[in-house]
Enzyme design. Structure first.
Site, short mmCIF file in Angstrom:
data_model
loop_
_atom_site.label_atom_id
_atom_site.label_comp_id
_atom_site.label_asym_id
_atom_site.label_seq_id
_atom_site.Cartn_x
_atom_site.Cartn_y
_atom_site.Cartn_z
N GLU A 150 0.82 -1.21 0.00
CA GLU A 150 0.00 0.00 0.00
C GLU A 150 0.85 1.27 0.00
O GLU A 150 1.64 1.49 0.93
CB GLU A 150 -0.90 0.01 1.24
CG GLU A 150 -1.80 1.23 1.33
CD GLU A 150 -2.62 1.27 2.60
OE1 GLU A 150 -3.50 2.14 2.70
OE2 GLU A 150 -2.38 0.43 3.50
N GLU A 242 -12.28 1.78 5.36
CA GLU A 242 -11.28 1.91 6.42
C GLU A 242 -11.36 3.31 7.00
O GLU A 242 -11.12 4.31 6.31
CB GLU A 242 -9.86 1.66 5.90
CG GLU A 242 -8.83 1.71 7.03
CD GLU A 242 -7.40 1.68 6.53
OE1 GLU A 242 -6.61 0.88 7.04
OE2 GLU A 242 -7.06 2.49 5.64
#
Length: 288
Positions: A150, A242
């Protein structure tokens, strides 16, 4: 097309067996398909108990790797590199046990570690990262799990900020893909759909939220363009909301959660879910 998921960080940090037993049925009852499980420390939650719980609830899972100080794959400290590798192997074992096909996260350096890199230093650091991730990703692939690397925004790392930089880091390595998060992309990418297309078939995981970390849809993001780009690259994995709770002062500080992002954490999740379902329905890509 896409399962819809919720990261337990919306409510709790660290995740424990007791809190998961409380949260998971509510997440299922609201209509989510998937639950995203952070592993802050091995042993916070038990993979065997979690696998049984998720099976009973018919919930899918993804796993998040967490990179605090002391976890680092690009450091000169061999002991830290070894401990980080052991932690990532634990994440793979936990993911395989709960049926998660992805472990996502910034698996290169501690979140918040920033340092100046000229072109030569960046190239050398990326080479080092690739050398150290390659055997770990191979082990993950053998267990049926993909590491999804990520990129983070410039305030959280100086190594990988964009899809293009991350593609360079993962290119040609089996078992290694890219995780993209709309929060970070809103800061770093000039065009989010273009960034998704840059990741292409290496895109292994997608996290979604508003530009301020609130509920997706309560923002200025081009969600129709995002869904179209996901379709163009053939991504069929989950979209996981998230966000973070201020319950844990350490993680709230790390994520810069200084004010409420919704009237309640439950409402953040359910409003985001409703928006995503409507979005996918309009796009002709039903959730689930």
């Amino acid at each position: 097309m896409h399962a819809l998921g919720a990261n337990t960080w919306i409510w709790v940090s660290p995740l424990t067996d007791a809190r998961l037993a409380e949260l998971a049925p509510r997440i299922r009852d609201w209509g989510f398909d998937t639950i995203e499980l952070p592993i802050e420390s091995p042993g916070d939650w038990d993979p065997d108990r979690t696998a049984d719980l998720l099976e009973r609830l018919c919930l899918g899972a993804t796993v998040c790797a967490v990179m605090p100080p002391g976890r680092d794959l690009v450091t000169d400290d061999a002991e830290v590199v070894e401990r980080t590798g052991d932690y990532l192997r634990y994440c793979v074992r936990a993911a395989a046990r709960v049926g998660a096909r992805v472990v996502a996260g910034p698996m290169y350096a501690p979140v918040g570690r920033t340092w100046l890199l000229d072109a030569d230093a960046r190239a050398a650091t990326v080479r080092r990262l690739r050398e150290r991730l390659t055997p770990l990703a191979g082990e993950a692939a053998a267990a049926g799990v993909t590491f999804a690397l990520e990129p983070l925004n410039r305030f959280e790392t100086s190594l990988l900020n964009t899809a293009e930089q991350t593609l360079e880091a993962v290119d040609g390595i089996d078992g290694l893909g890219i995780a993209l998060d709309t929060f970070h992309m809103n800061i770093e990418e000039r065009d989010i759909p273009t960034a998704i297309r840059t990741a292409g078939d290496r895109l292994a995981h997608v996290q979604v939220c508003a530009n301020d970390r609130g509920a997706p849809g309560n923002d200025h993001l081009d969600w129709a363009g995002i869904v179209e780009a996901l379709r163009d690259v053939g991504y069929t994995g989950p979209l996981c909301i998230e966000s973070f709770t201020a319950e844990n002062r350490t993680i709230a500080t790390a994520a810069a959660i200084w004010r409420p992002l919704a009237p309640s954490q439950d409402q953040l999740a359910t409003a985001g879910l409703a928006f995503l379902k409507a979005l996918l329905d309009r796009a002709g890509a039903p959730a689930g």
